[in-house]
Design an enzyme around this catalytic site. Structure first.
Site, PDB file in Angstrom:
ATOM      1  N   GLY A 182      43.419 104.538  63.601  1.00  0.00           N
ATOM      2  CA  GLY A 182      43.251 105.475  64.594  1.00  0.00           C
ATOM      3  C   GLY A 182      44.631 106.247  65.085  1.00  0.00           C
ATOM      4  N   SER A 183      44.678 106.613  66.303  1.00  0.00           N
ATOM      5  CA  SER A 183      45.891 107.363  66.964  1.00  0.00           C
ATOM      6  C   SER A 183      47.021 106.934  66.737  1.00  0.00           C
ATOM      7  CB  SER A 183      45.584 107.496  68.495  1.00  0.00           C
ATOM      8  OG  SER A 183      46.767 108.277  68.980  1.00  0.00           O
ATOM      9  N   SER A 184      48.022 107.757  66.435  1.00  0.00           N
ATOM     10  CA  SER A 184      49.163 107.835  66.261  1.00  0.00           C
ATOM     11  C   SER A 184      50.059 107.387  67.474  1.00  0.00           C
ATOM     12  CB  SER A 184      49.940 108.966  65.651  1.00  0.00           C
ATOM     13  OG  SER A 184      49.639 110.138  66.580  1.00  0.00           O
ATOM     14  N   VAL A 185      49.380 107.488  68.663  1.00  0.00           N
ATOM     15  CA  VAL A 185      50.048 107.274  69.854  1.00  0.00           C
ATOM     16  C   VAL A 185      49.918 105.787  69.982  1.00  0.00           C
ATOM     17  CG1 VAL A 185      50.185 107.936  72.369  1.00  0.00           C
ATOM     18  CG2 VAL A 185      49.411 109.528  70.812  1.00  0.00           C
TER      19      VAL A 185
END
Lengths: 386, 137
Positions: free
Chosen positions: B63-66
């Site tokens: 999922g998210s790169s964050v």
């Protein structure tokens, strides 16, 4: 395998060019080890995530405040959406706005381009196919690889930040030509019609494989940008896969049929209706705004409707008259932000959010704690305009 | 019973703690509360567990790169795992997050017999020699 560093890169790692540059190389080296890179290579463009205060929080603010003191970006660097539209009123807390402004200032100080967009591929001129970029927004990384033939891994906020500072990235994974051949195929055993169907396919596929590149076969050769973005964003949300392809392969395959489609809907569709419609995760581009305005065709939304798009796209939509048509229908065009992880969509304010975005549904449910009515755009227009 | 497993060292350092193991990937942004370290995603088998002071053993992040910032936030809020082991393919999010959070990160070598790590309680992560020691007590 060891990552071979040049003398200059070794010096930078040893803090000879300052602490911030050294930390950037430390990040690149850890990724290089993780992905078995033999060397670092240059990138031409970096796109950063980690801009919205809602996602990086106080720890992120503190890190960026200190980090931005000691460094400047070495390559053109665009940035993801933040928490709200800078030119519109909102009722977010002063603390939120203060923290958000601090983040923006830190990125500005390092030299970023204030794009506030998760679809940089629709608002900037792209390098030629085969060139290396470093995209940290997952939908942008998947689209860059799959549609525009750019080479990027599914970067993290911090790996892309390290690339922005050094202008380099480990030569590994999807930057290597042979890895860009799909290793697994998803066989479609149901008809895909709407952009939501493609989102469900993407979410299922990302969950079902750990391969970096996946094939959907020829079925996805001629899909429009809305469907492509829906597919790419969902794929990037549920998994680690950074690229899809329409190349046919004879290897391993998994099936996507009615049952698989239903399992994703059961996970993400958590309410029958909602009190606000949110469109744009990823942000809508020119194609989707025009499509939306044609579908509305003079009718009005019966519920509050937020339409998220980049400012650059909004300005064009103003000149063409499309923005006015959407606003006349009661739509509220919001720039600089995105449905996904927006602080404007909280469970305190809304019982349920109606959206066609699988990516938004994932984060609204799991991070914002808001129930989601997941339905396709045609149904949204049919049920919520008159 | 004690096992010593060879690992590739991604981020160095040493740590020890109780094992928290899963075969499911983790989305650090949407599944873990950065303030408490609790896994909050109801669709995850570790839902209700905290990563705080544990040796987290999981295949890879999704999922998210964050998610990289999420790992750093866990550390800043003193609720992070003390060590992380990727059992499959270490991803960029976990590697970069651990690099700035100074959390030892190892990846299990696949050319050895690997027992069901879920059944072990204690782990010793040696990010110098590249050995993960797991113990059933």
């Amino acid at each position: 395998m060891f990552v071979h560093l040049t003398r200059d890169e070794e010096d930078a790692l040893d803090e000879k060019h300052g602490k911030a540059t050294s930390l950037a190389y430390k990040i690149l080296l850890s990724i290089g080890k993780a992905t078995d890179a033999e060397k670092l290579i240059p990138v031409e463009w970096v796109h950063l995530s980690g801009v919205n205060y809602n996602t990086i929080g106080d720890a992120g603010v503190k890190f960026l405040r200190e980090y931005s003191e000691g460094t400047r970006f070495g390559v053109p660097t665009t940035i993801n959406p933040m928490g709200y539209d800078a030119q519109k009123q909102n009722n977010l807390s002063n603390n939120f706005k203060r923290s958000q402004i601090e983040i923006i200032k830190a990125y500005e100080k390092m030299g970023s381009i204030p794009s506030f967009s998760c679809i940089p591929y629709e608002i900037f001129q792209l390098p030629d196919r085969g060139h290396n970029v470093s995209f940290a927004e997952s939908n942008a990384a998947v689209i860059a690889n799959s549609v525009f033939g750019l080479h990027t891994n599914k970067e993290s906020s911090l790996s892309a930040l390290a690339s922005a500072v050094t202008g380099k990235t480990p030569y590994s994974e999807l930057r290597i030509e042979s890895v860009r051949d799909p290793k697994i195929k998803v066989k479609l055993e149901t008809n895909l019609n709407t952009e939501l169907d493609y989102g469900l396919l993407g979410y299922f596929s990302g969950k079902s494989t750990k391969e970096s590149c996946i094939s959907f076969g020829h079925n996805i050769s001629n899909i429009d940008m809305y469907k492509t973005k829906s597919l790419a964003a969902a794929l990037g949300t549920s998994g680690g896969c950074g690229m899809f392809s329409n190349k046919e392969i004879n290897g391993e395959s998994i099936s996507f049929g009615k049952e698989e489609e239903k399992s994703v809907m059961d996970e993400l569709n958590t309410t029958e209706s909602g009190d606000v419609i949110a469109l744009g995760s990823p942000q809508l581009g020119a194609f989707e705004l025009e499509l939306l305005s044609n579908m509305i065709n003079g009718k009005k939304f019966s519920k509050r409707c937020m339409i998220f798009c980049p400012r650059a796209i909004y300005e064009k939509a103003c000149s063409s008259g499309i923005a006015q048509k959407l606003e006349n229908a009661g739509g509220s065009l919001i720039c600089d932000a995105c449905t996904c992880l927006s602080p404007l969509l909280t469970h305190e304010e809304y019982d349920g959010v109606i959206t066609n975005s699988v990516k938004a549904a994932h984060y609204l449910n799991k991070s914002n704690g808001v129930s989601v009515c997941l339905t396709d755009l045609k149904s949204i227009i049919r049920n919520y305009t008159r | 019973m004690t096992y010593s497993l060879r690992c590739k060292v991604i981020v160095g350092g040493k740590a020890s703690g109780r094992v928290l193991a899963t075969k499911q990937p983790i989305n650090f942004l949407s599944s873990v509360d950065p303030l408490t370290g609790m896994i909050t995603d109801e669709n995850h088998e570790l839902c209700g567990n905290s990563v705080k002071e544990r040796v987290l053993v999981f295949p890879y992040a999704v999922g998210s790169s964050v998610g990289a910032y999420s790992i750093f936030a866990l550390r800043s809020n003193r609720v992070s795992p003390v060590g992380i082991i990727c059992t499959s393919k270490t991803d960029i999010t976990t590697a970069s997050g651990c690099a700035i959070a100074n959390i030892p990160l190892l990846e299990l070598c696949t050319d050895q017999v690997i027992p069901e790590i879920e059944n072990f309680n204690e782990a010793l992560v040696d990010g110098i020699s590249g050995i993960l020691q797991i113990k059933k007590v």
